[in-house]
Design an enzyme around this catalytic site. Structure first.
Site, short mmCIF file in Angstrom:
data_model
loop_
_atom_site.label_atom_id
_atom_site.label_comp_id
_atom_site.label_asym_id
_atom_site.label_seq_id
_atom_site.Cartn_x
_atom_site.Cartn_y
_atom_site.Cartn_z
N GLY A 61 -4.71 -1.19 0.24
CA GLY A 61 -5.92 -0.47 -0.17
C GLY A 61 -7.00 -0.35 0.88
N TRP A 63 -7.38 1.73 3.48
CA TRP A 63 -7.85 3.11 3.70
C TRP A 63 -8.54 3.65 2.44
CZ3 TRP A 63 -4.64 6.91 7.13
CH2 TRP A 63 -4.55 6.39 8.42
N ASP A 81 1.58 4.41 -3.43
CA ASP A 81 2.38 3.52 -2.60
C ASP A 81 3.54 3.00 -3.44
OD1 ASP A 81 1.62 1.84 0.24
OD2 ASP A 81 3.23 1.03 -0.98
N ASP A 97 8.11 5.29 -5.33
CA ASP A 97 8.74 5.66 -4.06
C ASP A 97 8.47 7.13 -3.78
OD1 ASP A 97 10.39 6.21 -1.93
OD2 ASP A 97 12.17 5.27 -2.80
N ASP A 122 -0.79 6.48 5.91
CA ASP A 122 -0.52 5.33 6.77
C ASP A 122 0.86 4.77 6.45
OD1 ASP A 122 -1.44 3.73 8.89
OD2 ASP A 122 -2.06 2.12 7.54
N LYS A 162 0.07 8.60 10.25
CA LYS A 162 0.64 7.68 11.23
C LYS A 162 2.01 8.19 11.65
CE LYS A 162 1.62 3.35 9.96
NZ LYS A 162 1.19 1.94 9.77
#
EC number: 2.1.1.166
Length: 208
Positions: A61, A63, A81, A97, A122, A162
């Protein structure tokens, strides 16, 4: 007593000696990753009050904490997530997922008929240490994130993700450049030097 591997022991030592880990504990952030986003925000001013944002790979958490604070009460944040994440006020969290269609659909349903201003990611796969295995997994997540971004972003919206240098990177960069007016790379100082991670920033979505 379980014996830790040498690499595990080294990671623990590095983790607890890491100034960004210590600062995160002091500042109340859930992870050192918060400072990566804060540094990019300082340079690029991506996040503004009232924005609608999607945060992929959000757990634990870090970000989402930064983003929620910056967009304020008039903003909207949808986080997702595969791992559990403790709740954050005014953040819609979808656990699952992201590579599965039903999770993608849950995110799209949460967005609804509107579009968002910013997609941040990320995400990273569980790394095996074998580039031939890790890079395709990482690039697959990047491709899925870009696909989502092209579905939900407003024209002029931004995309921060990322990404790891390696096979597939150049082709991905080329693809992003066809979809955004300006594409830049960022390597925050809080990103460990030995890490191959960078952050790709696409500004000015051209529209679907």
């Amino acid at each position: 007593m379980v014996q830790r591997s040498k690499s595990s022991a080294n990671w623990l030592r590095e983790h607890f000696n890491d100034p960004f880990v210590k600062q995160a504990q002091k500042d109340g952030y859930r992870s050192r990753a918060s400072y990566k986003l804060l540094e990019i925000q300082e340079k690029d001013r991506l996040i503004r009050p009232g924005m609608s944002v999607i945060d992929l790979g959000a757990a634990p958490g870090g970000w989402s904490q930064v983003t929620s604070r910056l967009i304020g009460g008039q903003g909207r944040l949808i986080a997702s997530d595969i791992l559990e994440m403790d709740s954050i006020p005014d953040v819609t969290f979808i656990q699952g997922d992201f590579t599965q269609d039903e999770v993608l659909q849950q995110i799209l349903d949460a967005v609804g008929d509107s579009h968002v201003d910013l997609v941040i990611s990320d995400m990273a796969p569980n790394m095996s240490g074998t580039p031939e295995v890790d890079m395709p997994r990482a690039m697959f997540l990047c491709e899925l994130a870009l696909d989502l971004a092209t579905r939900v972003l407003k024209p002029g919206g931004d995309f921060l993700i990322k990404i790891f240098q390696g096979e597939g990177f150049d082709m991905y960069l080329k693809d992003v450049r066809t979809k955004f007016d300006k594409v830049q790379m960022r390597k925050p100082s809080s990103s460990r030097d030995r890490s191959r991670e960078q952050y790709l920033l696409g500004k000015g979505f051209k529209g679907a």
